[in-house]
Structure formats: C-alpha cells, structure tokens
Write an enzyme that holds these catalytic residues in place. Structure first.
Site, PDB file in Angstrom:
ATOM      1  CG  HIS A  18      -1.877  -1.007   1.457  1.00 16.00           C
ATOM      2  ND1 HIS A  18      -1.932  -1.783   2.577  1.00 16.00           N
ATOM      3  CD2 HIS A  18      -2.903  -1.418   0.670  1.00 16.00           C
ATOM      4  CE1 HIS A  18      -2.950  -2.624   2.488  1.00 16.00           C
ATOM      5  NE2 HIS A  18      -3.550  -2.434   1.331  1.00 16.00           N
ATOM      6  CE  LYS A  42     -12.839  -7.158   5.297  1.00 16.20           C
ATOM      7  NZ  LYS A  42     -12.313  -6.404   4.164  1.00 16.20           N
ATOM      8  NE  ARG A  91      -2.729  -7.142  -4.231  1.00 21.56           N
ATOM      9  CZ  ARG A  91      -3.485  -7.275  -3.172  1.00 21.56           C
ATOM     10  NH1 ARG A  91      -2.949  -7.648  -2.029  1.00 21.56           N
ATOM     11  NH2 ARG A  91      -4.786  -7.076  -3.228  1.00 21.56           N
ATOM     12  CB  SER A 129      -3.999  -6.564   4.998  1.00 20.56           C
ATOM     13  OG  SER A 129      -3.718  -5.306   4.455  1.00 20.56           O
TER      14      SER A 129
HETATM   15  P1  ADP Z   1      -9.556  -4.208   0.329  1.00 22.01           P
HETATM   16  O1  ADP Z   1      -9.858  -4.761   1.683  1.00 22.01           O
HETATM   17  O2  ADP Z   1     -10.570  -3.282  -0.267  1.00 22.01           O
HETATM   18  O3  ADP Z   1      -8.966  -5.225  -0.638  1.00 22.01           O
HETATM   19  P2  ADP Z   1      -6.927  -3.395   0.889  1.00 22.01           P
HETATM   20  O4  ADP Z   1      -6.621  -2.433   1.959  1.00 22.01           O
HETATM   21  O5  ADP Z   1      -6.466  -4.779   1.063  1.00 22.01           O
HETATM   22  O6  ADP Z   1      -8.432  -3.210   0.621  1.00 22.01           O
HETATM   23  O7  ADP Z   1      -6.337  -2.881  -0.495  1.00 22.01           O
HETATM   24  C1  ADP Z   1      -6.613  -1.604  -0.955  1.00 22.01           C
HETATM   25  C2  ADP Z   1      -5.912  -1.424  -2.271  1.00 22.01           C
HETATM   26  O8  ADP Z   1      -4.532  -1.647  -2.098  1.00 22.01           O
HETATM   27  C3  ADP Z   1      -6.367  -2.372  -3.369  1.00 22.01           C
HETATM   28  O9  ADP Z   1      -6.411  -1.666  -4.588  1.00 22.01           O
HETATM   29  C4  ADP Z   1      -5.268  -3.374  -3.443  1.00 22.01           C
HETATM   30  O10 ADP Z   1      -5.122  -3.911  -4.745  1.00 22.01           O
HETATM   31  C5  ADP Z   1      -4.085  -2.522  -3.087  1.00 22.01           C
HETATM   32  N1  ADP Z   1      -2.998  -3.343  -2.562  1.00 22.01           N
HETATM   33  C6  ADP Z   1      -3.056  -4.178  -1.520  1.00 22.01           C
HETATM   34  N2  ADP Z   1      -1.865  -4.797  -1.343  1.00 22.01           N
HETATM   35  C7  ADP Z   1      -1.039  -4.331  -2.325  1.00 22.01           C
HETATM   36  C8  ADP Z   1       0.313  -4.611  -2.710  1.00 22.01           C
HETATM   37  N3  ADP Z   1       1.038  -5.529  -2.054  1.00 22.01           N
HETATM   38  N4  ADP Z   1       0.824  -3.936  -3.769  1.00 22.01           N
HETATM   39  C9  ADP Z   1       0.056  -3.038  -4.420  1.00 22.01           C
HETATM   40  N5  ADP Z   1      -1.231  -2.753  -4.134  1.00 22.01           N
HETATM   41  C10 ADP Z   1      -1.769  -3.399  -3.089  1.00 22.01           C
END
Ligand code: ADP
Length: 153
Positions: A18, A42, A91, A129
């Site tokens: 992120h 959730k 990703r 995450s």
């Molecule tokens: P959600 O729970 O909506 O999936 P996340 O917080 O996991 O939200 O992810 C939010 C955004 O961050 C999404 O667009 C996801 O693709 C991006 N993202 C998550 N992990 C990565 C990563 N390792 N590299 C690039 N983008 C990421």
C-alpha cells in the site's frame, strides 16, 4: 481545478505494498485522501482507530495526504470530498478482474469519476494484509512487510 484522489481500502493493517503505491501517486495529485472504508459486518483485526493511527504515522511527512474514514458507497464519499479519481493497486490478474467490475460499476454510478490503477512492484506482488495478520496472530515478525519504523499495537 485541484486534482483530488481517494485511495480506499481496509488497511488492516497497512503494508509496504500500500505504502509503495500511495507514495508513487503523490506527485500526480494535489490531494489524496487515504480512506478506510468502514464495513461494520466485517470482522477486523485492528480497530478503526488503530488503523487510522498507523496511516497517520506512515504518511505524516506528506502534506498532500489526508487520512479519513467513510461508510457507504465509495462514489458517494468521492462526491462528498470532491474527488475525481479513485486509486487502486493491481498485483495479479485476480486483482484486475475484481477491480474491473467495481471500477465499471463506479463509473456508471458516477460518470465523472476515473479509477486509476498502479501496478505493484514485483517484490510486493504476494503481499497483502491477510499475510501480515496471519504472521502477527501466530506471534511472528511481520516488520519486513509493513512500512519501515511502524510499530503495530
Ligand atoms: P480491500 O480490503 O478493499 O482489498 P486493501 O486495503 O487490502 O483493501 O487494499 C486496498 C488497495 O490496495 C487495493 O487496490 C489493493 O489492490 C491494493 N494493494 C493491496 N496490497 C497491495 C500490494 N502488495 N501492492 C500493491 N497494491 C496493493
């Protein structure tokens, strides 16, 4: 007109993936809201307050970035804060399929909005995450996957 973007997510917790995408977006916009979408159904690992705190710590040195939370439709939130862009990370092809339908529906709901995708750096492709939560819940060291210097909990 200022270019205003939102980067929505759960950030439970924020990872280096992120952080990488969001910092790469900084030069392209006048303001970026990094916003936690609250979904009360959730079950989250970290509370909203904790996740807001982590984001504020990580992005403290970026005046263009504001940390926020929202409930309801992402497009309604975009209207509220005056954002014209939604930022997301890609990703894998699975991310693409998931994001494509959301992006297309959001465009229908709010035709002025553009969703912009950032390709992840290869080193972060397998990072999410839930990997971090798994490590933490088993007492492991997740520091290499979260922003440098951030202390969770
Ligand atoms: P959600 O729970 O909506 O999936 P996340 O917080 O996991 O939200 O992810 C939010 C955004 O961050 C999404 O667009 C996801 O693709 C991006 N993202 C998550 N992990 C990565 C990563 N390792 N590299 C690039 N983008 C990421």
């Amino acid at each position: 007109m200022d270019k205003i973007a939102i980067f929505p997510g759960s950030f439970d917790p924020i990872t280096r993936g992120h952080e990488d995408v969001i910092t790469r977006a900084v030069p392209l916009f006048d303001k970026i809201f990094v916003s936690i979408g609250i979904n009360r159904e959730k079950k989250n690992y970290f509370s909203i307050e904790e996740r807001v705190g982590f984001l504020k710590t990580v992005f403290a040195k970026y005046p263009k970035i504001e940390i926020d939370t929202y409930e309801g439709l992402t497009v309604d939130y975009c209207r509220k804060v005056g954002a014209q862009y939604i930022l997301r990370g890609l990703r894998t092809s699975a991310d693409f399929e998931f994001e494509r339908s959301i992006g297309q529906v959001n465009k229908k709901l709010f035709p002025e909005i553009e969703t912009i995708f950032f390709l992840t750096h290869p080193e972060f492709t397998s990072l999410n995450s839930s990997v971090v939560r798994d490590i933490l819940s088993h007492g492991g060291d997740a520091s290499m996957f979260i922003p440098e210097g951030l202390i969770l909990g």
